[in-house]
Design a protein around this motif. Structure first.
Motif, PDB file in Angstrom:
ATOM      1  N   ASN A  80     -10.806  -4.666  22.617  1.00  0.00           N
ATOM      2  CA  ASN A  80     -10.058  -5.370  21.653  1.00  0.00           C
ATOM      3  C   ASN A  80     -10.384  -5.050  20.063  1.00  0.00           C
ATOM      4  O   ASN A  80      -9.796  -5.991  19.276  1.00  0.00           O
ATOM      5  N   ARG A  81     -11.206  -3.885  19.922  1.00  0.00           N
ATOM      6  CA  ARG A  81     -11.281  -3.596  18.503  1.00  0.00           C
ATOM      7  C   ARG A  81     -10.334  -2.505  18.061  1.00  0.00           C
ATOM      8  O   ARG A  81     -10.237  -1.596  18.793  1.00  0.00           O
ATOM      9  N   TRP A  82     -10.104  -2.488  16.403  1.00  0.00           N
ATOM     10  CA  TRP A  82      -9.268  -1.254  16.102  1.00  0.00           C
ATOM     11  C   TRP A  82      -9.472  -1.078  14.764  1.00  0.00           C
ATOM     12  O   TRP A  82     -10.497  -1.825  14.092  1.00  0.00           O
ATOM     13  N   LEU A  83      -9.131   0.014  14.078  1.00  0.00           N
ATOM     14  CA  LEU A  83      -9.294   0.249  12.932  1.00  0.00           C
ATOM     15  C   LEU A  83      -8.223   0.294  12.046  1.00  0.00           C
ATOM     16  O   LEU A  83      -6.986   0.236  12.187  1.00  0.00           O
ATOM     17  N   MET A  84      -8.416  -0.526  10.851  1.00  0.00           N
ATOM     18  CA  MET A  84      -7.335  -0.392   9.806  1.00  0.00           C
ATOM     19  C   MET A  84      -7.882   0.129   8.650  1.00  0.00           C
ATOM     20  O   MET A  84      -8.843   0.235   7.940  1.00  0.00           O
ATOM     21  N   GLY A  85      -6.977   0.864   8.020  1.00  0.00           N
ATOM     22  CA  GLY A  85      -7.019   1.628   6.975  1.00  0.00           C
ATOM     23  C   GLY A  85      -6.166   1.410   5.658  1.00  0.00           C
ATOM     24  O   GLY A  85      -5.288   0.919   5.959  1.00  0.00           O
ATOM     25  N   ALA A  86      -6.538   1.837   4.595  1.00  0.00           N
ATOM     26  CA  ALA A  86      -5.633   1.875   3.507  1.00  0.00           C
ATOM     27  C   ALA A  86      -5.852   2.978   2.515  1.00  0.00           C
ATOM     28  O   ALA A  86      -7.125   3.551   2.430  1.00  0.00           O
ATOM     29  N   SER A  87      -4.787   3.341   1.849  1.00  0.00           N
ATOM     30  CA  SER A  87      -4.929   4.599   0.691  1.00  0.00           C
ATOM     31  C   SER A  87      -4.307   3.959  -0.485  1.00  0.00           C
ATOM     32  O   SER A  87      -3.412   3.205  -0.649  1.00  0.00           O
ATOM     33  N   ARG A  88      -5.427   4.038  -1.458  1.00  0.00           N
ATOM     34  CA  ARG A  88      -5.138   3.580  -3.032  1.00  0.00           C
ATOM     35  C   ARG A  88      -3.976   4.343  -3.415  1.00  0.00           C
ATOM     36  O   ARG A  88      -3.079   3.492  -4.091  1.00  0.00           O
ATOM     37  N   LYS A  89      -3.652   5.331  -3.112  1.00  0.00           N
ATOM     38  CA  LYS A  89      -2.722   6.394  -3.598  1.00  0.00           C
ATOM     39  C   LYS A  89      -1.482   6.454  -2.677  1.00  0.00           C
ATOM     40  O   LYS A  89      -0.637   7.529  -2.921  1.00  0.00           O
ATOM     41  N   LEU A  90      -1.381   5.870  -1.487  1.00  0.00           N
ATOM     42  CA  LEU A  90      -0.491   6.127  -0.550  1.00  0.00           C
ATOM     43  C   LEU A  90      -0.428   7.630  -0.126  1.00  0.00           C
ATOM     44  O   LEU A  90       0.756   7.976   0.152  1.00  0.00           O
TER      45      LEU A  90
END
Length: 273
Positions: A80-90
């Motif tokens: 039930n776990r997953w990864l969330m990510g983000a890119s500051r510069k998309l």
């Protein structure tokens, strides 16, 4: 004698939490127990709340740093776990390396034969955090109406909270099974390339462990016995590790010692890779 690598979540860090919220970790864990038992150099790469998705990239990162790994223990964790990510510069991160989040700042206070690695949650440009379906954000399944000829922008799953959609429309579906098989196949391939035996295991009976892990072919280098550490110690030593829990999830040093001495020995002696 080579090094042993352990990949895991909070259990691998020796994490536990007191009633007042005080957190303990990196003090004692099954990797530390194994190192002392066999007088062997050990690497533990772990993160509380880690997902199985982290493990292939961790393995690659360690194999890029060390050429003497001779066995790997992979603690399969909750689905039930997953990864969330983000890119500051998309940006996609094209050209980033396997160690982009690696944190080597933790030092074992009582065993100079063990090396700890974990992950930062952010770099200058990217963020990567493990998340899970938590009780405070849990919603019951609402069912689904599906007409493949009429799926448009108004389809209900498109408008649910991300946590709901991620849980019920990915984590609890065949997609998660495919992802798990993919991750384990990559781990198997990396181990096969180096001639390393891998031991795939689970801590307790709350962790789902699939009967079939051969979607892309057999895991030739990995043992994957369908018995958790909890079930093994109960069946073979009449010890219920659940009776020793320090909090809602975690176990004391003596349980880690038992796992290292008895359960890991069982996995090694019955490696079906």
């Amino acid at each position: 004698m080579g090094r042993t690598l352990f990949l895991g979540d909070s259990h691998a860090t020796g994490y536990w939490c007191e009633a007042d919220g005080t957190v303990h970790q990196w003090e004692h864990n099954y990797g530390d127990s194994y190192s002392k038992l066999h007088n062997k150099d050990v690497i533990v790469y772990a993160l509380p709340g880690a997902t199985n998705k982290k493990y292939p990239i961790w393995l690659k990162s360690i194999l890029d740093r060390y050429d003497d790994i001779d066995e790997v223990f992979v603690q399969s964790t909750y689905w039930n776990r997953w990864l969330m990510g983000a890119s500051r510069k998309l940006e996609y991160g094209d050209g980033t390396k396997s160690d982009m989040f690696l944190d080597d700042s933790y030092v074992c206070p009582n065993n100079d034969k063990i090396t700890y690695y974990t992950d930062w949650r952010a770099t200058d440009d990217f963020i990567e955090i493990p998340e899970q379906c938590r009780s405070e954000i849990f919603e019951k399944y609402k069912g689904i109406t599906y007409d493949e000829d009429n799926i448009g922008p108004d389809w209900a799953p498109f408008h649910e909270k991300y946590s709901y959609t991620r849980f019920y429309h990915e984590a609890l579906t065949h997609l998660q099974y495919r992802d798990y098989n993919t991750d384990m196949f990559v781990i198997n391939a990396l181990c096969k390339e180096r001639g390393i035996k891998c031991h795939l295991w689970t801590m307790n009976e709350r962790v789902y462990f699939p009967k079939y892990i051969d979607l892309f072919g057999p895991l030739t280098e990995c043992s994957n016995k369908d018995i958790s550490a909890e079930a093994f110690l109960k069946s073979n030593h009449n010890i219920s590790i659940e009776d020793y829990r320090l909090d809602d999830e975690h176990y004391p040093p003596n349980v880690h010692d038992l796992i290292a001495e008895h359960y890991f020995t069982f996995l090694k002696e019955n490696n079906n890779g």
